[in-house]
Design a protein around this motif. Structure first.
Motif, mmCIF file in Angstrom:
data_model
loop_
_atom_site.group_PDB
_atom_site.id
_atom_site.type_symbol
_atom_site.label_atom_id
_atom_site.label_comp_id
_atom_site.label_asym_id
_atom_site.label_seq_id
_atom_site.Cartn_x
_atom_site.Cartn_y
_atom_site.Cartn_z
ATOM 1 N N ILE A 104 0.773 -1.246 0.143
ATOM 2 C CA ILE A 104 -0.215 0.100 0.074
ATOM 3 C C ILE A 104 0.919 1.271 -0.045
ATOM 4 C CG2 ILE A 104 -1.715 1.310 1.424
ATOM 5 C CD1 ILE A 104 -2.759 -1.666 2.150
ATOM 6 N N LEU A 105 1.887 1.065 0.746
ATOM 7 C CA LEU A 105 2.738 2.436 0.798
ATOM 8 C C LEU A 105 4.129 2.461 0.122
ATOM 9 C CD1 LEU A 105 2.267 2.517 4.808
ATOM 10 C CD2 LEU A 105 1.258 4.198 2.944
ATOM 11 N N GLY A 106 4.695 1.349 -0.510
ATOM 12 C CA GLY A 106 5.584 1.369 -1.592
ATOM 13 C C GLY A 106 6.729 2.125 -0.874
ATOM 14 N N GLY A 107 7.114 2.954 -1.856
ATOM 15 C CA GLY A 107 8.624 3.704 -1.553
ATOM 16 C C GLY A 107 8.242 4.764 -0.584
ATOM 17 N N ALA A 108 7.330 5.097 -0.083
ATOM 18 C CA ALA A 108 6.773 6.276 0.846
ATOM 19 C C ALA A 108 7.284 5.863 2.225
ATOM 20 C CB ALA A 108 5.451 6.650 0.772
ATOM 21 N N ILE A 109 7.817 4.493 2.529
ATOM 22 C CA ILE A 109 8.419 3.858 3.786
ATOM 23 C C ILE A 109 9.509 3.202 3.655
ATOM 24 C CG2 ILE A 109 6.192 4.126 5.089
ATOM 25 C CD1 ILE A 109 6.226 0.937 4.460
ATOM 26 N N GLY A 110 10.243 3.093 4.637
ATOM 27 C CA GLY A 110 11.587 1.978 4.341
ATOM 28 C C GLY A 110 10.962 0.695 4.676
ATOM 29 N N ASP A 111 11.989 -0.192 4.646
ATOM 30 C CA ASP A 111 11.572 -1.560 4.676
ATOM 31 C C ASP A 111 11.014 -1.727 6.326
ATOM 32 O OD1 ASP A 111 12.042 -2.543 2.354
ATOM 33 O OD2 ASP A 111 14.008 -2.810 2.765
ATOM 34 N N PRO A 112 9.828 -2.410 6.363
ATOM 35 C CA PRO A 112 9.340 -2.734 7.792
ATOM 36 C C PRO A 112 10.210 -3.598 8.461
ATOM 37 C CG PRO A 112 7.412 -3.108 6.003
ATOM 38 C CD PRO A 112 8.694 -2.780 5.261
ATOM 39 N N LEU A 113 10.384 -3.332 9.705
ATOM 40 C CA LEU A 113 11.343 -4.043 10.671
ATOM 41 C C LEU A 113 10.513 -4.545 11.626
ATOM 42 C CD1 LEU A 113 14.163 -4.671 11.761
ATOM 43 C CD2 LEU A 113 14.112 -2.548 12.868
ATOM 44 N N SER A 114 10.721 -6.079 11.818
ATOM 45 C CA SER A 114 9.971 -6.668 12.889
ATOM 46 C C SER A 114 10.705 -7.032 14.014
ATOM 47 C CB SER A 114 9.222 -7.779 12.408
ATOM 48 O OG SER A 114 8.703 -8.523 13.512
ATOM 49 N N ARG A 115 10.544 -6.456 15.174
ATOM 50 C CA ARG A 115 11.370 -6.990 16.370
ATOM 51 C C ARG A 115 10.498 -6.686 17.822
ATOM 52 N NH1 ARG A 115 15.976 -3.538 19.126
ATOM 53 N NH2 ARG A 115 16.873 -5.228 19.956
ATOM 54 N N LEU A 116 10.719 -7.688 18.569
ATOM 55 C CA LEU A 116 10.103 -7.993 19.837
ATOM 56 C C LEU A 116 8.652 -7.998 19.609
ATOM 57 C CD1 LEU A 116 12.262 -5.449 21.851
ATOM 58 C CD2 LEU A 116 12.638 -8.280 21.831
ATOM 59 N N GLY A 117 7.993 -8.474 18.579
ATOM 60 C CA GLY A 117 6.931 -8.817 18.191
ATOM 61 C C GLY A 117 5.863 -7.572 17.848
ATOM 62 N N GLU A 118 6.832 -6.689 17.231
ATOM 63 C CA GLU A 118 6.054 -5.239 16.830
ATOM 64 C C GLU A 118 6.689 -4.742 15.395
ATOM 65 O OE1 GLU A 118 4.960 -0.823 18.694
ATOM 66 O OE2 GLU A 118 4.919 -2.770 19.842
ATOM 67 N N VAL A 119 6.020 -4.465 14.579
ATOM 68 C CA VAL A 119 6.695 -3.617 13.356
ATOM 69 C C VAL A 119 6.731 -2.290 13.574
ATOM 70 C CG1 VAL A 119 6.008 -3.585 10.794
ATOM 71 C CG2 VAL A 119 5.271 -5.756 11.836
ATOM 72 N N THR A 120 7.910 -1.828 13.040
ATOM 73 C CA THR A 120 8.442 -0.439 12.879
ATOM 74 C C THR A 120 8.555 -0.085 11.332
ATOM 75 O OG1 THR A 120 9.557 -0.647 15.083
ATOM 76 C CG2 THR A 120 10.047 1.428 13.500
ATOM 77 N N VAL A 121 8.151 1.070 11.122
ATOM 78 C CA VAL A 121 8.276 1.744 9.717
ATOM 79 C C VAL A 121 8.894 3.241 9.829
ATOM 80 C CG1 VAL A 121 6.503 0.286 8.470
ATOM 81 C CG2 VAL A 121 6.109 2.271 9.382
ATOM 82 N N GLU A 122 9.772 3.629 9.079
ATOM 83 C CA GLU A 122 10.364 4.829 9.186
ATOM 84 C C GLU A 122 9.912 5.434 7.821
ATOM 85 O OE1 GLU A 122 14.902 6.577 9.393
ATOM 86 O OE2 GLU A 122 14.319 4.838 10.932
ATOM 87 N N VAL A 123 9.724 6.711 8.062
ATOM 88 C CA VAL A 123 9.088 7.337 6.890
ATOM 89 C C VAL A 123 9.790 8.928 6.906
ATOM 90 C CG1 VAL A 123 7.218 8.454 8.270
ATOM 91 C CG2 VAL A 123 6.967 8.389 5.887
ATOM 92 N N PRO A 124 9.957 9.542 5.453
ATOM 93 C CA PRO A 124 10.781 10.653 5.674
ATOM 94 C C PRO A 124 9.703 12.069 6.023
ATOM 95 C CG PRO A 124 10.741 9.590 3.596
ATOM 96 C CD PRO A 124 9.743 8.794 4.497
ATOM 97 N N ALA A 125 10.213 12.925 6.606
ATOM 98 C CA ALA A 125 9.378 13.931 7.153
ATOM 99 C C ALA A 125 8.578 14.444 6.068
ATOM 100 C CB ALA A 125 10.281 14.834 7.683
ATOM 101 N N ALA A 126 8.813 14.562 4.810
ATOM 102 C CA ALA A 126 8.040 14.972 3.720
ATOM 103 C C ALA A 126 7.032 14.244 3.570
ATOM 104 C CB ALA A 126 8.951 15.359 2.426
ATOM 105 N N ALA A 127 6.824 13.094 3.786
ATOM 106 C CA ALA A 127 5.786 12.070 3.584
ATOM 107 C C ALA A 127 5.186 11.742 4.802
ATOM 108 C CB ALA A 127 6.223 10.777 2.786
#
Length: 201
Positions: free
Chosen positions: A15-38
């Motif tokens: 759904i978000l494609g290149g607007a986010i970095g690769d989702p990272l799963s750690r300790l049972g939770e997913v983290t996504v990083e997004v640039p400030a502009a998006a």
């Protein structure tokens, strides 16, 4: 990683494609990083897209990455939000870095999740992150005359000013810090026989 989290990561990439970095799963939770502009647009999609539906912002906090020298971007201040989808029963951590270390600024998400109001005020007060478009961005925990942002890693332990009540002026006054900075190392006194066979202790 559980099948449910794998499914969430796939949906985020789809759904978000290149607007986010690769989702990272750690300790049972997913983290996504997004640039400030998006950031705002991604947050809106996370809330509104039927296959994601993160209706609730549980928490938002500022972070100072000053001592994380391994960060390739060199960016220092971030806002991290914890989102909950009650529809799909999954959680997401959303991290966004402010692009200016000297004057960190990010868009507000109070129009998407009104509960972000006080959280963003706290991040502004303690870290100095300005949330553009916030309806009432002012200090929430420190005094109105407070100088600086106390959760920044370069904020001095003793602060910049101290306040006291002046009985002659009958009001609270601010003055430069009068406490001498010192290193407090506990002094340990032991008997000579401490720890030796036959000695006490």
């Amino acid at each position: 990683m559980s099948a449910k989290l794998e499914h969430l990561c796939e949906k985020l990439k789809e759904i978000l494609g290149g607007a986010i970095g690769d989702p990272l799963s750690r300790l049972g939770e997913v983290t996504v990083e997004v640039p400030a502009a998006a950031y705002h647009e991604v947050a809106k999609t996370l809330r509104d897209h039927a296959e994601l539906k993160f209706e609730e912002l549980i928490d938002l906090s500022g972070i100072d990455y000053l001592s994380y020298s391994d960060r390739a971007s060199g960016l220092r201040f971030a806002a991290v939000s914890h989102l909950l989808s009650m529809t799909h029963n999954w959680r997401l951590r959303l991290r966004v870095f402010a692009s200016d270390n000297d004057a960190p600024s990010l868009p507000t998400v109070t129009d998407l999740w009104p509960g972000a109001n006080w959280y963003e005020r706290e991040a502004f007060d303690l870290f100095g992150i300005v949330f553009e478009g916030h309806p009432d961005l002012r200090r929430i925990l420190t005094d109105y005359g407070f100088v600086g942002h106390p959760f920044r890693k370069d904020f001095p332990v003793s602060g910049y000013v101290e306040m006291r009540y002046d009985p002659e002026q009958r009001r609270v006054v601010y003055q430069p810090v009068t406490i001498e900075p010192r290193e407090v190392t506990p002094r340990i006194v032991r008997e000579e026989s401490y720890g030796k066979a036959g000695g006490r202790g």
